[in-house]
Design a protein around this motif. Sequence first.
Motif, PDB file in Angstrom:
ATOM      1  N   ALA A  74      -1.234   5.185 -47.681  1.00 13.40           N
ATOM      2  CA  ALA A  74      -2.089   4.389 -46.198  1.00 13.40           C
ATOM      3  C   ALA A  74      -1.606   3.969 -45.400  1.00 13.40           C
ATOM      4  CB  ALA A  74      -2.370   2.973 -47.476  1.00 13.40           C
ATOM      5  N   GLY A  75      -0.708   3.772 -45.028  1.00 14.75           N
ATOM      6  CA  GLY A  75       0.127   3.599 -44.198  1.00 14.75           C
ATOM      7  C   GLY A  75      -0.013   5.068 -43.047  1.00 14.75           C
ATOM      8  N   ILE A  76      -0.031   5.834 -43.316  1.00 10.05           N
ATOM      9  CA  ILE A  76      -0.158   6.945 -42.305  1.00 10.05           C
ATOM     10  C   ILE A  76      -1.918   7.505 -42.695  1.00 10.05           C
ATOM     11  CG2 ILE A  76      -0.202   9.697 -42.573  1.00 10.05           C
ATOM     12  CD1 ILE A  76       2.085   9.898 -44.150  1.00 10.05           C
ATOM     13  N   SER A  77      -3.012   6.999 -43.222  1.00  9.25           N
ATOM     14  CA  SER A  77      -4.153   6.951 -43.272  1.00  9.25           C
ATOM     15  C   SER A  77      -4.943   5.856 -41.615  1.00  9.25           C
ATOM     16  CB  SER A  77      -5.101   6.792 -44.321  1.00  9.25           C
ATOM     17  OG  SER A  77      -4.345   5.633 -45.014  1.00  9.25           O
ATOM     18  N   GLY A  78      -3.591   4.403 -42.303  1.00  9.43           N
ATOM     19  CA  GLY A  78      -3.925   3.616 -41.331  1.00  9.43           C
ATOM     20  C   GLY A  78      -3.741   4.592 -39.777  1.00  9.43           C
ATOM     21  N   CYS A  79      -2.582   4.883 -40.232  1.00  8.18           N
ATOM     22  CA  CYS A  79      -1.575   5.666 -38.256  1.00  8.18           C
ATOM     23  C   CYS A  79      -3.251   6.032 -38.034  1.00  8.18           C
ATOM     24  CB  CYS A  79      -0.893   6.393 -38.640  1.00  8.18           C
ATOM     25  SG  CYS A  79       0.690   5.860 -38.167  1.00  8.18           S
ATOM     26  N   THR A 198      -1.171   0.566 -31.009  1.00  9.67           N
ATOM     27  CA  THR A 198      -2.686   0.339 -31.749  1.00  9.67           C
ATOM     28  C   THR A 198      -2.163   1.031 -32.713  1.00  9.67           C
ATOM     29  OG1 THR A 198      -3.786   0.213 -29.657  1.00  9.67           O
ATOM     30  CG2 THR A 198      -4.736   0.707 -32.062  1.00  9.67           C
ATOM     31  N   THR A 199      -1.384   2.198 -32.583  1.00  8.55           N
ATOM     32  CA  THR A 199      -1.602   3.458 -34.142  1.00  8.55           C
ATOM     33  C   THR A 199      -0.607   2.992 -35.402  1.00  8.55           C
ATOM     34  OG1 THR A 199      -1.841   5.424 -32.259  1.00  8.55           O
ATOM     35  CG2 THR A 199      -0.511   5.794 -35.004  1.00  8.55           C
ATOM     36  N   VAL A 200       0.726   2.746 -34.638  1.00  5.80           N
ATOM     37  CA  VAL A 200       1.920   1.466 -35.250  1.00  5.80           C
ATOM     38  C   VAL A 200       0.947   0.581 -35.949  1.00  5.80           C
ATOM     39  CG1 VAL A 200       4.030   0.156 -35.375  1.00  5.80           C
ATOM     40  CG2 VAL A 200       3.712   2.572 -33.939  1.00  5.80           C
ATOM     41  N   GLY A 201      -0.111  -0.493 -35.204  1.00  6.75           N
ATOM     42  CA  GLY A 201      -0.542  -0.814 -36.175  1.00  6.75           C
ATOM     43  C   GLY A 201      -1.205  -0.825 -36.790  1.00  6.75           C
ATOM     44  N   GLY A 202      -2.113   0.058 -37.270  1.00  7.43           N
ATOM     45  CA  GLY A 202      -2.588   0.652 -38.166  1.00  7.43           C
ATOM     46  C   GLY A 202      -2.019   0.976 -39.362  1.00  7.43           C
ATOM     47  N   PHE A 203      -0.607   1.001 -38.681  1.00 12.08           N
ATOM     48  CA  PHE A 203      -0.292   1.858 -40.264  1.00 12.08           C
ATOM     49  C   PHE A 203       0.110   0.597 -40.740  1.00 12.08           C
ATOM     50  CE2 PHE A 203       4.162   2.425 -41.915  1.00 12.08           C
ATOM     51  CZ  PHE A 203       4.047   3.373 -42.842  1.00 12.08           C
ATOM     52  N   PHE A 204       0.853  -0.643 -40.043  1.00 13.69           N
ATOM     53  CA  PHE A 204       0.700  -2.221 -41.089  1.00 13.69           C
ATOM     54  C   PHE A 204      -0.454  -2.578 -41.365  1.00 13.69           C
ATOM     55  CE2 PHE A 204       4.499  -3.086 -37.466  1.00 13.69           C
ATOM     56  CZ  PHE A 204       5.095  -2.696 -38.531  1.00 13.69           C
ATOM     57  N   GLY A 206      -2.803  -0.253 -42.741  1.00 16.38           N
ATOM     58  CA  GLY A 206      -3.199   0.307 -44.192  1.00 16.38           C
ATOM     59  C   GLY A 206      -2.198   0.058 -44.852  1.00 16.38           C
ATOM     60  N   VAL A 207      -0.583  -0.415 -44.814  1.00 13.48           N
ATOM     61  CA  VAL A 207       0.021  -0.835 -45.942  1.00 13.48           C
ATOM     62  C   VAL A 207      -0.124  -2.107 -46.267  1.00 13.48           C
ATOM     63  CG1 VAL A 207       2.877  -1.409 -46.422  1.00 13.48           C
ATOM     64  CG2 VAL A 207       2.246   0.121 -44.751  1.00 13.48           C
ATOM     65  N   GLY A 208      -0.816  -2.717 -45.942  1.00 12.88           N
ATOM     66  CA  GLY A 208      -1.339  -4.154 -46.654  1.00 12.88           C
ATOM     67  C   GLY A 208      -2.514  -3.816 -47.004  1.00 12.88           C
ATOM     68  N   GLY A 209      -3.505  -3.089 -47.219  1.00 15.01           N
ATOM     69  CA  GLY A 209      -4.713  -2.091 -47.420  1.00 15.01           C
ATOM     70  C   GLY A 209      -3.971  -2.140 -48.956  1.00 15.01           C
TER      71      GLY A 209
END
Lengths: 308, 373
Positions: A74-79, A198-204, A206-209
Amino acid sequence: MNETDIGAYGVPLAMLAGAIRVSTPFLFVSLGECLTEKSGRINLGLEGTLVFGAMSGYAISYLTGSPWLGVLAAGISGCFFGAIHGYICKLPKVNDIAIGIAMMLFGTGLAFFFGKPFIQPQAPHLPSISLGFWSDLPQVQSALSINPLFLVGIVLAVFMWWAFKNTRWGLIIRMTGDSAPAALAMGYSVDWVRFLATTVGGFFAGVGGAFLSLYYPGAWSEGLSSGQGLMAVALVIFARWNPLACFGAALLFGAAGALGPALQSVGITQGYYFFNAAPYLLTLFIMIASVSPKRSLKGAPGELSITK
Amino acid sequence: MADTVNQDAATPAVGVAFADAVERIRRSSEYVVIPLLALIAAGLLFSIFLLALGHSPITFFSLLWRGGFGTEFSWQNTLVRAAPLILTALCVAIPARLGLTIIGGEGALVLGGFSAAVIAIPLVTASAPNYIVLPIMLVVATGVGAFWIGLVGMLRHYRGINETIASLLMSYIAIAIMNFFVEGALRDPGNPNKPSTLPIGDANMIGNVPGLGVHWGLPAGIVVAVALWVLMNRTTFGFAARVTGGNVRAARAQGLPVGKLMVTACAIAGACAGLAGFFEVAAIQGKANASLAAGYGFTGILVAFLARQNPIAIVPVAIFLGGIAAAGGLIQRRMGMPDATVQVLQGLMFVVLLVSETLYGRFAFFRPRGDKR
């Protein structure tokens, strides 16, 4: 489970339990958004990232049998989503708010597309840590069975708060957010810093999801998140871009979100749908109370389009 | 531009007028060519996506054509979907001229349609004739819609709250309000399967346009779009609105009533979305239920951006996207793909379209003559 009757005390207790349970996705998304906004860019697409993270986390957990691999996926897809947003915003004349809306629709669409086969099957859940062993009341015990991700979120919030103040990277991010010309003059690439943030923010996010689908509510469905990613954006403004305040705000939002189910647990079912709207109303009222057109907000990154 | 006229000063007046017209078409064609290129690029990317999943893009796009525009029936289906899209896109496009990004059309549509259905209940029980019921429903739906988005405009102006976030939050609140009443106090006991309000009755339903098979929402949407184009491009209000969108400080310095303009534009936008809700209730559903929140408000955002916030351009774009939505069912059945396929295509189109914004001004062909950048 044999419920001991504790009457009206059940409501605040259930709200506390709910606050701890419901706040985790808020916490992760708002920390991700906080990082992105500190660098001077806003990502409204985190709602889409959250939903896609929930789907991919659930799918990977189901396919591999390991919920923690699901969290990682999930984190990687968020990234990945964050990187798309970050890259597109680097292009001239592109509006970060509009891209966020587009990514929100695109991410949700992709999640529904790939998530179809995963609606029925049951994926392994994340384990929880019971901190309520000292109490005999089952309600207290269930309230204090805490997911490790919640603790990770707290550590992350404290770390980000410390890092923004005390590290070189924190300074660079804050500088890019407050004044792009200053960052340029110091020889840092504004686009690159924002892209990474933005990329690292996306990781977080994704983890939340992944928390949503793997712990609470604990299954993947298309109605899993309704605006939590977006509320987290409002929450960051309310928290004045301070990661520690983000944690407090996330708890508050979690409690509001738990109000409906908490009242239902003591038998008040009237107005269930109305209490479902509580987090949105709370967000709106908090924004009305805390934002003012007359002065710029304390702690707001100077480059942020949303506060200009 | 004045300099182009000077260059052609030697040619006769008719020649100048003709050259000017060609020049204007050449320059404004940028706003058609670049979105079209973006759509083609999105189509290619989506083809790669389909190929990677082992589906045939050719089958997909031919089904898209057949389901959206191939037969008389699919045209009807397309136009029925285009009608609310025109109105929800206007809900995005009008505030956008003032620089406001409103994405809460879904909420105004739902609440407008819901209140129209609710106001109809006492009138229907009193067996009022339809020439009384329908106008009241219409006024209530547009009024509630105008209030809902107008409130976003007020929050923006008086409290400085970001309108994008506020409008989306208010969408969720609107849907929660409808669910609250539809599942509770206003639930029709005669409809156990799907919680709905009492039906407004066949006598109060708006029929189809004769010979078209499409309800009156489509011509209404087109008329509103044209009227709003005139309002935004040919009146003082529209001019003031565009000045505000260009530069708020300049508008304030000129003494323009920025706050009033914002709230009015938002109210107009909300009225459009409320009107869409009225037609969904009075022409299609016949009652208010969860089917009102079918996502027209969100697709409308894409329509408005594709049309570059131009009210007239919204009409063909809404028909185009209505066609894509109409083909969704056929694609789902024939290719065995999930119903979200259309959503993925729309999302991809949206992202690529916004990326294409960066191309404006890059091509020498579209620049005024003599501009050697």
